[in-house]
Design an enzyme around this catalytic site. Structure first.
Site, PDB file in Angstrom:
ATOM      1  N   THR A  44      40.988  -5.221  49.322  1.00 23.15           N
ATOM      2  CA  THR A  44      41.002  -4.757  48.137  1.00 23.15           C
ATOM      3  C   THR A  44      40.576  -3.167  47.895  1.00 23.15           C
ATOM      4  OG1 THR A  44      39.569  -6.753  47.181  1.00 23.15           O
ATOM      5  CG2 THR A  44      38.972  -4.559  46.263  1.00 23.15           C
ATOM      6  N   ARG A  88      42.860 -18.537  40.523  1.00 19.04           N
ATOM      7  CA  ARG A  88      41.494 -18.072  41.040  1.00 19.04           C
ATOM      8  C   ARG A  88      41.508 -16.703  40.555  1.00 19.04           C
ATOM      9  NH1 ARG A  88      39.884 -13.748  44.802  1.00 19.04           N
ATOM     10  NH2 ARG A  88      38.182 -14.588  45.745  1.00 19.04           N
ATOM     11  N   THR A 129      33.900  -4.990  48.255  1.00 19.20           N
ATOM     12  CA  THR A 129      35.250  -5.875  48.882  1.00 19.20           C
ATOM     13  C   THR A 129      34.358  -6.925  49.326  1.00 19.20           C
ATOM     14  OG1 THR A 129      37.112  -5.617  50.395  1.00 19.20           O
ATOM     15  CG2 THR A 129      35.630  -4.069  50.605  1.00 19.20           C
ATOM     16  N   ASP A 188      35.654 -11.279  42.513  1.00 23.44           N
ATOM     17  CA  ASP A 188      34.766 -10.513  42.069  1.00 23.44           C
ATOM     18  C   ASP A 188      35.337  -8.991  41.321  1.00 23.44           C
ATOM     19  OD1 ASP A 188      35.395  -9.872  44.659  1.00 23.44           O
ATOM     20  OD2 ASP A 188      33.807  -8.393  44.635  1.00 23.44           O
TER      21      ASP A 188
HETATM   22  N1  ASP Z   1      36.853  -9.319  46.561  1.00 29.94           N
HETATM   23  C1  ASP Z   1      38.367  -9.744  46.571  1.00 29.94           C
HETATM   24  C2  ASP Z   1      38.618 -10.804  45.926  1.00 29.94           C
HETATM   25  O1  ASP Z   1      37.808 -11.900  46.134  1.00 29.94           O
HETATM   26  C3  ASP Z   1      39.074  -9.647  47.956  1.00 29.94           C
HETATM   27  C4  ASP Z   1      38.504  -8.567  49.035  1.00 29.94           C
HETATM   28  O2  ASP Z   1      37.744  -7.661  48.659  1.00 29.94           O
HETATM   29  O3  ASP Z   1      38.764  -8.831  50.376  1.00 29.94           O
HETATM   30  O4  ASP Z   1      39.520 -11.041  45.376  1.00 29.94           O
END
Ligand code: ASP
Length: 306
Positions: A171, A199, A222, A202
């Protein structure tokens, strides 16, 4: 002396070990993080608002195929990208969020447009893209998002081969304090490789992956999104500062290193308060991250011990 402005950024967290990156990859990540950080810093130095700075930095990272957002987004189980983003203004507590986008080149710009040009906070899917069209936000053909590396990761995921953290998710995010004393936060992601059923993680959820309030802090997260949603990570950090008078460092550590870790969630956050104090705790092996405070040096790091 209290700095007038400061910025922090991240490009994802996970099991990022030195042994996973070649020296060239390591150098490339640092170069791109530095470029993004210095772009944001220069804007703040010239008097830009924190909102403009975080949007510009996230847009730059979205255009960089190295990171899982915009151009470099991972593929879902249908072989498509599905992009999520959000932005929040700490001065007004206004926020904009978008999710499940397939054609928006820069989801963070659409999140900003939702915040400023609609009476809503959160738009998804086709409706969000119709709104983008109506507000001259750039739409692109899905082929724009194709990258060989992400395609290979999807094939690996489908064949149940284990993916490295870099292949699974990631992210990008930025938080900033501007010369007017205002905080802002922005986050953008492609989510998780091989995700199914529409899906959403967050990142576009205000209070989970993104939060900003001038009275406390600005946060961008993240990590494994499901846990960040359940732990309401970003808002919880702000709440500890507001109701318990914790410092940004203590609050961010409490939520990431204790609450989230206890739940089994992995990842990290970047957070900044109105005095320019920055915290970047993470409970993984690494997090692409950096910050620059007025008059200070550019700090960029990847692994835990840096
Ligand atoms: N938080 C992000 C998600 O779950 C993925 C990530 O930050 O690696 O979509």
């Amino acid at each position: 002396m209290k700095p007038k402005f400061a910025i922090a950024i991240h490009g994802g967290a996970g099991t990022i070990l030195k042994s996973h990156l070649t020296p060239e990859q390591d150098a490339l990540y640092r170069e791109r993080l530095t470029r993004a950080l210095e772009t944001g810093y220069a804007l703040l130095e010239c008097g830009s608002t924190s909102l403009d700075a975080v949007e510009a930095v996230v847009q730059l990272l979205e255009d960089d195929s190295l990171f899982n957002a915009g151009k470099g987004a991972v593929f879902n189980s249908d072989g498509k990208v599905e992009l999520d983003a959000s932005i929040m203004d700490g001065k007004t507590l206004k926020a904009g969020a978008v999710a499940a986008l397939h054609h928006v080149k820069n989801p963070i710009c659409l999140a900003r447009a939702v915040m400023e040009n609609s009476e809503h906070v959160f738009l998804i899917g086709e409706g969000a893209e119709a709104f983008a069209k109506a507000h001259q936000i750039e739409l692109v053909d899905e082929s724009y998002f194709f990258t060989e590396a992400r395609w290979q990761s999807l094939q690996k995921a489908k064949s149940k081969e284990s993916l490295t953290e870099k292949e699974k998710h990631g992210t990008v995010g930025a938080v900033a304090l501007d010369q007017f004393g205002n905080l802002a936060a922005a986050t953008s992601t492609g989510g998780m490789t091989n995700k199914k059923f529409g899906r959403v993680g967050d990142s576009p959820i205000i209070g989970a992956g993104t939060y900003a309030d001038n009275e406390t802090c600005a946060v961008s997260a993240t990590g494994h999104g499901e846990y960040f949603i359940r732990a309401v990570v970003a808002h919880d950090i702000a709440a500890l500062m507001r109701y318990k008078n914790l410092s940004v460092q203590a609050a961010a550590e409490e939520v990431v290193m204790r609450k989230l870790t206890k739940l089994g969630g992995t990842g990290g956050v970047i957070a900044i308060d109105r005095n320019g104090n920055i915290a970047m705790p993470f409970n993984t092996e690494g997090m692409y991250r950096g910050y620059k405070v007025q008059g200070g040096k550019t700090f960029v790091a990847i692994y835990k011990e840096e």
